[in-house]
Design an enzyme around this catalytic site. Structure first.
Site, short mmCIF file in Angstrom:
data_model
loop_
_atom_site.label_atom_id
_atom_site.label_comp_id
_atom_site.label_asym_id
_atom_site.label_seq_id
_atom_site.Cartn_x
_atom_site.Cartn_y
_atom_site.Cartn_z
N PHE A 123 0.88 -1.17 0.00
CA PHE A 123 0.00 0.00 0.00
C PHE A 123 0.92 1.21 0.00
O PHE A 123 1.66 1.42 0.97
CB PHE A 123 -0.84 -0.08 1.27
CG PHE A 123 -1.71 1.09 1.61
CD1 PHE A 123 -3.04 1.13 1.23
CD2 PHE A 123 -1.22 2.14 2.40
CE1 PHE A 123 -3.87 2.18 1.60
CE2 PHE A 123 -2.05 3.19 2.77
CZ PHE A 123 -3.38 3.21 2.37
N LEU A 125 1.35 5.00 0.04
CA LEU A 125 0.78 6.33 0.27
C LEU A 125 1.89 7.33 0.63
O LEU A 125 2.03 8.38 -0.01
CB LEU A 125 -0.25 6.25 1.43
CG LEU A 125 -0.78 7.56 2.02
CD1 LEU A 125 -1.53 8.36 0.97
CD2 LEU A 125 -1.70 7.29 3.20
N THR A 126 2.70 6.97 1.63
CA THR A 126 3.69 7.91 2.19
C THR A 126 4.73 8.33 1.15
O THR A 126 5.19 7.52 0.33
CB THR A 126 4.39 7.23 3.38
OG1 THR A 126 3.39 6.87 4.32
CG2 THR A 126 5.40 8.15 4.04
N GLU A 127 5.09 9.60 1.19
CA GLU A 127 6.13 10.15 0.30
C GLU A 127 7.14 10.93 1.14
O GLU A 127 6.88 11.18 2.33
CB GLU A 127 5.48 11.10 -0.71
CG GLU A 127 4.52 10.39 -1.65
CD GLU A 127 3.97 11.31 -2.74
OE1 GLU A 127 4.35 12.50 -2.77
OE2 GLU A 127 3.16 10.82 -3.54
N THR A 158 5.89 -0.66 3.70
CA THR A 158 5.99 -2.02 4.23
C THR A 158 5.75 -3.00 3.08
O THR A 158 4.82 -2.80 2.29
CB THR A 158 4.95 -2.23 5.35
OG1 THR A 158 5.12 -1.20 6.31
CG2 THR A 158 5.11 -3.59 6.01
N GLN A 337 10.92 -4.62 32.85
CA GLN A 337 11.25 -4.26 34.23
C GLN A 337 11.21 -5.51 35.13
O GLN A 337 12.09 -5.74 35.95
CB GLN A 337 10.25 -3.21 34.74
CG GLN A 337 10.64 -2.54 36.03
CD GLN A 337 11.87 -1.66 35.88
OE1 GLN A 337 12.25 -1.28 34.77
NE2 GLN A 337 12.54 -1.38 36.99
N ILE A 338 10.18 -6.33 34.94
CA ILE A 338 10.02 -7.54 35.76
C ILE A 338 11.16 -8.53 35.50
O ILE A 338 11.64 -9.19 36.40
CB ILE A 338 8.64 -8.19 35.48
CG1 ILE A 338 7.53 -7.29 36.06
CG2 ILE A 338 8.55 -9.61 36.04
CD1 ILE A 338 6.12 -7.67 35.65
N GLU A 364 0.88 3.30 10.08
CA GLU A 364 -0.56 3.32 9.74
C GLU A 364 -1.28 4.46 10.48
O GLU A 364 -2.42 4.32 10.93
CB GLU A 364 -1.21 1.96 10.01
CG GLU A 364 -0.67 0.90 9.05
CD GLU A 364 -1.51 -0.35 8.97
OE1 GLU A 364 -2.74 -0.27 9.17
OE2 GLU A 364 -0.93 -1.41 8.68
N THR A 366 0.10 7.92 12.93
CA THR A 366 0.65 8.08 14.29
C THR A 366 -0.49 8.17 15.30
O THR A 366 -1.64 8.44 14.93
CB THR A 366 1.47 9.39 14.39
OG1 THR A 366 0.57 10.48 14.15
CG2 THR A 366 2.61 9.44 13.40
N1 COS Z 1 -12.20 7.15 6.74
C1 COS Z 1 -12.90 7.38 5.62
N2 COS Z 1 -12.86 8.56 4.95
C2 COS Z 1 -12.10 9.53 5.47
C3 COS Z 1 -11.34 9.38 6.64
C4 COS Z 1 -11.41 8.12 7.28
N3 COS Z 1 -10.71 7.86 8.38
N4 COS Z 1 -10.67 10.52 6.89
C5 COS Z 1 -11.02 11.37 5.93
N5 COS Z 1 -11.88 10.77 5.06
C6 COS Z 1 -12.47 11.36 3.88
C7 COS Z 1 -13.34 12.55 4.28
O1 COS Z 1 -14.67 12.14 4.57
C8 COS Z 1 -13.29 13.39 3.05
O2 COS Z 1 -14.17 12.85 2.07
P1 COS Z 1 -15.13 13.82 1.20
O3 COS Z 1 -14.18 14.64 0.39
O4 COS Z 1 -15.95 12.86 0.42
O5 COS Z 1 -15.88 14.62 2.21
C9 COS Z 1 -11.87 13.19 2.52
O6 COS Z 1 -11.45 11.91 3.05
C10 COS Z 1 -10.91 14.27 2.96
O7 COS Z 1 -10.97 14.33 4.37
P2 COS Z 1 -10.23 15.47 5.22
O8 COS Z 1 -10.39 16.79 4.51
O9 COS Z 1 -10.68 15.39 6.64
O10 COS Z 1 -8.72 15.03 5.11
P3 COS Z 1 -7.42 15.72 5.74
O11 COS Z 1 -6.48 16.01 4.66
O12 COS Z 1 -7.82 16.81 6.66
O13 COS Z 1 -6.71 14.55 6.59
C11 COS Z 1 -6.30 12.89 8.21
C12 COS Z 1 -7.32 13.76 7.48
C13 COS Z 1 -5.27 13.62 9.01
C14 COS Z 1 -7.14 12.09 9.14
C15 COS Z 1 -5.56 11.99 7.15
O14 COS Z 1 -4.65 12.75 6.43
C16 COS Z 1 -4.85 10.83 7.77
O15 COS Z 1 -5.46 9.84 8.14
N6 COS Z 1 -3.49 10.93 7.86
C17 COS Z 1 -2.68 9.84 8.32
C18 COS Z 1 -2.23 9.04 7.16
C19 COS Z 1 -1.58 7.76 7.59
O16 COS Z 1 -2.18 6.95 8.27
N7 COS Z 1 -0.32 7.58 7.18
C20 COS Z 1 0.38 6.40 7.54
C21 COS Z 1 1.13 5.89 6.40
S1 COS Z 1 0.24 4.85 5.37
S2 COS Z 1 0.55 3.08 6.18
#
Ligand code: COS
Length: 388
Positions: A123, A125-127, A158, A337-338, A364, A366
């Site tokens: 998966f 996502l991260t850059e 991962t 510790q134990i 996944e 923080t």
């Molecule tokens: N589940 C489902 N949909 C979600 C969601 C969730 N947990 N969080 C946001 N969405 C949807 C929102 O509903 C919104 O959809 P619509 O455009 O249809 O309304 C869209 O995604 C954008 O949401 P939002 O504007 O709230 O997104 P943000 O950019 O503000 O970010 C966080 C929200 C911080 C929660 C998000 O960036 C996040 O989860 N970051 C962490 C990423 C991560 O886990 N990285 C780890 C590496 S990958 S293993």
């Protein structure tokens, strides 16, 4: 071992635990030392069905849903967090994005091989500049004829070095940004321009390979778009929600292992003329661990039930990840510790458990992000956002 679950799930747990005890436990230390899970073990786990536990039988999965998946993650992480992480990244977020939103044709093309473990998923996502701020991705996908051309870099992926099918989020409409302008693509390892980097050298989870991924004008046919154009961000968020619940299950297994090791050692280790189990300081640590684990267990299994029954679960999944990772960290710290100085020895499991546990508070999403997710769900009417 009987957690008041339906009998078929108890049977699944017994079957998985037997395999894990016989085939994984004896090599868990070597996996950490050699920084690799033997491919032969991956193959045997695939034959048993580990790689497709939650997915429908029509794709070669076990059809055991989120509950079955959580049981597997709990059992695996009790013994070998590296193997649990390979499977978790594969199922919980890798294959899950395909399963949640992929077309039937795409699912039929990839899922049988992914459910059998013949192919491994990742998966992406991260850059370099987008971690917690998932919407800050810069990777581009440009339409050219019937294909998209992917250009950019992903980091800390991962399964990166071993993945055969990589689900990647890239901007298809940079003007709209990730929220509305990003799309998920299923990319095959062999495609020209795709190069995974070398495994990162990490504090823990040595057997779980993590790397950057380079995409240099990788041509992806249009039929490999996962879900709808422009809606990839939500597909990835939904997969992360499910991943967070199963990660809670994994931390439950890790915490339980810490508790069991602590009880064994407290009964064995003699100081001041009797086992240290007689000391109230030790008893209190063990009681605190047991209480926190019991609360986590209730939350994890309730969240799995919510998912399997189509109920809202985003808040609870965030709680699983938050409560689980912090419980597991506290439990392994107390176990160390134990065990005293022995806890620091590389000859015993506590030291490895300590190194392996810490990442759960980071990957996944923080725990700071989990708190934001939980608060946003609780205050939806207020429109909580972390971005302007
Ligand atoms: N589940 C489902 N949909 C979600 C969601 C969730 N947990 N969080 C946001 N969405 C949807 C929102 O509903 C919104 O959809 P619509 O455009 O249809 O309304 C869209 O995604 C954008 O949401 P939002 O504007 O709230 O997104 P943000 O950019 O503000 O970010 C966080 C929200 C911080 C929660 C998000 O960036 C996040 O989860 N970051 C962490 C990423 C991560 O886990 N990285 C780890 C590496 S990958 S293993």
């Amino acid at each position: 071992m009987n957690y008041d679950l339906p009998p078929e799930y108890n049977a699944l747990r017994r079957m998985l635990r037997e395999f894990i005890t016989e085939e994984i436990a004896p090599v868990a230390k070597k996996i950490d030392e050699d920084s690799v899970v033997p491919p032969e073990l991956i193959r045997r786990m695939g034959d048993v069905g580990f790689f497709g536990v939650p997915f429908p039988r029509e794709y070669g999965g076990m059809g055991a849903g989120e509950l079955g998946y959580c049981i597997m993650m709990e059992e695996l992480n009790r013994v070998c967090p590296s193997v649990a992480t390979i499977i978790g990244a594969h199922i919980g977020i890798g294959v899950m994005s395909l399963y949640l939103d992929g077309s039937k044709a795409l699912q039929q093309k990839y899922m049988p091989d992914l459910c059998s473990g013949r192919k491994i998923a990742a998966f992406a996502l991260t850059e370099p500049n987008a971690g917690s701020d998932a919407a800050g991705i810069q990777m581009r996908a440009t339409l050219e004829g019937d294909s998209y051309i992917l250009d950019g870099q992903k980091m800390w992926i991962t399964n990166g070095p071993i993945a055969d099918v990589i689900n990647v989020l890239a901007l298809t409409d940079p003007a709209l940004g990730a929220r509305g302008g990003a799309t998920v693509f299923a990319v095959e390892r062999e495609w020209a321009g795709y190069t995974p980097g070398k495994p990162e050298s990490k504090m823990g989870l040595h057997g779980s390979p993590t790397s950057l991924l380079n995409f240099d004008e990788v041509r992806v046919p249009r039929e490999n778009v996962v879900g709808q154009i422009g809606l990839g961000f939500v597909t990835f968020m939904k997969a992360l929600d499910i991943g967070r619940a199963s990660l809670g299950a994994a931390t439950l297994g890790g915490a339980q292992a810490s508790l069991e090791a602590s009880i064994r050692w407290a009964r064995t280790r003699q100081q001041f003329g009797r086992p240290i189990a007689h000391m109230q300081s030790i008893q209190f640590m063990i009681a605190d661990m047991a209480a926190e684990i019991e609360a986590l267990r209730a939350l994890v299994y309730r969240t799995a039930w919510l998912i399997d029954n189509g109920r809202p679960f985003i808040k609870e999944a965030g709680m699983c990840k938050l409560l689980g990772s912090e419980t597991a960290s506290r439990c392994i710290d107390r176990a160390l510790q134990i065990h005293g100085a022995l806890g620091l020895s590389r000859d015993f499991t506590i030291e490895r458990g300590f190194r392996d546990a810490r990442i759960s508070e980071i990957f996944e999403g923080t725990n700071e992000i989990q708190r934001i997710v939980i608060a946003s769900e609780l205050m939806q009417g207020v429109g909580v956002r972390i971005r302007p």
